[in-house]
Design a protein around this motif. Sequence first.
Motif, short mmCIF file in Angstrom:
data_model
loop_
_atom_site.label_atom_id
_atom_site.label_comp_id
_atom_site.label_asym_id
_atom_site.label_seq_id
_atom_site.Cartn_x
_atom_site.Cartn_y
_atom_site.Cartn_z
N UNK A 56 -82.79 26.75 32.88
CA UNK A 56 -82.73 27.81 33.87
C UNK A 56 -83.51 27.32 35.09
N UNK A 57 -83.31 27.94 36.21
CA UNK A 57 -84.03 27.57 37.43
C UNK A 57 -85.22 28.51 37.59
N UNK A 58 -86.44 28.03 37.35
CA UNK A 58 -87.61 28.90 37.43
C UNK A 58 -88.01 29.25 38.86
N UNK A 59 -87.46 28.55 39.85
CA UNK A 59 -87.79 28.72 41.27
C UNK A 59 -89.20 28.26 41.59
N UNK A 60 -90.18 28.62 40.78
CA UNK A 60 -91.57 28.20 40.99
C UNK A 60 -92.10 27.56 39.72
N UNK A 61 -92.67 26.37 39.89
CA UNK A 61 -93.35 25.68 38.79
C UNK A 61 -94.83 25.98 38.93
N UNK A 67 -92.29 21.50 30.33
CA UNK A 67 -90.87 21.76 30.43
C UNK A 67 -90.06 20.58 29.90
N UNK A 68 -88.79 20.85 29.66
CA UNK A 68 -87.83 19.83 29.28
C UNK A 68 -86.83 19.72 30.41
N UNK A 69 -86.67 18.52 30.95
CA UNK A 69 -85.67 18.26 31.99
C UNK A 69 -84.51 17.55 31.31
N UNK A 70 -83.31 18.10 31.44
CA UNK A 70 -82.20 17.59 30.65
C UNK A 70 -82.47 17.95 29.21
N UNK A 85 -84.60 22.72 40.84
CA UNK A 85 -84.17 22.08 39.60
C UNK A 85 -84.19 23.07 38.43
N UNK A 86 -83.44 22.74 37.39
CA UNK A 86 -83.40 23.57 36.18
C UNK A 86 -84.13 22.86 35.04
N UNK A 87 -84.84 23.64 34.25
CA UNK A 87 -85.63 23.14 33.13
C UNK A 87 -85.49 24.09 31.94
N UNK A 88 -85.87 23.59 30.77
CA UNK A 88 -86.02 24.43 29.59
C UNK A 88 -87.51 24.53 29.31
N UNK A 89 -88.02 25.73 29.19
CA UNK A 89 -89.46 25.92 28.95
C UNK A 89 -89.81 25.53 27.52
#
Length: 114
Positions: A56-61, A67-70, A85-89
């Motif tokens: 998902x796109x968290x908008x703010x890190x 996180x997991x990228x890809x 960018x999109x990440x999995x928490x």
Amino acid sequence: MKINIEINGEIFEADIENSSTGKAFLDLLPMELEMNELNGNEKYFYLDESLPDNPYSPNTIEKGDIMLFGSSCLVIFYENFNTSYSYTRIGKINNANNLDTILGNNDATVTFSK
């Protein structure tokens, strides 16, 4: 689930998400990784195996986000910033106030344990 993360002799506690990604990450522990520096705000490492992802796109890190990228790139963020960018928490490091100082601008050895 809480885990410990050791970086340069400092120990942080992190909360891991109760999700398929979080559970798969926990199954890999304990592990020690040489995490690479990127962009002055994150450390990353490509795992040997893919984890379940739900990006998902968290908008703010936020500082301390894990996180997991890809499906196989583990990332620890040590600065707050906006992203498209999109990440999995995977989880979040508690009390990450000095995380940027501890991680510094070089690669870092990071140990994850239950």
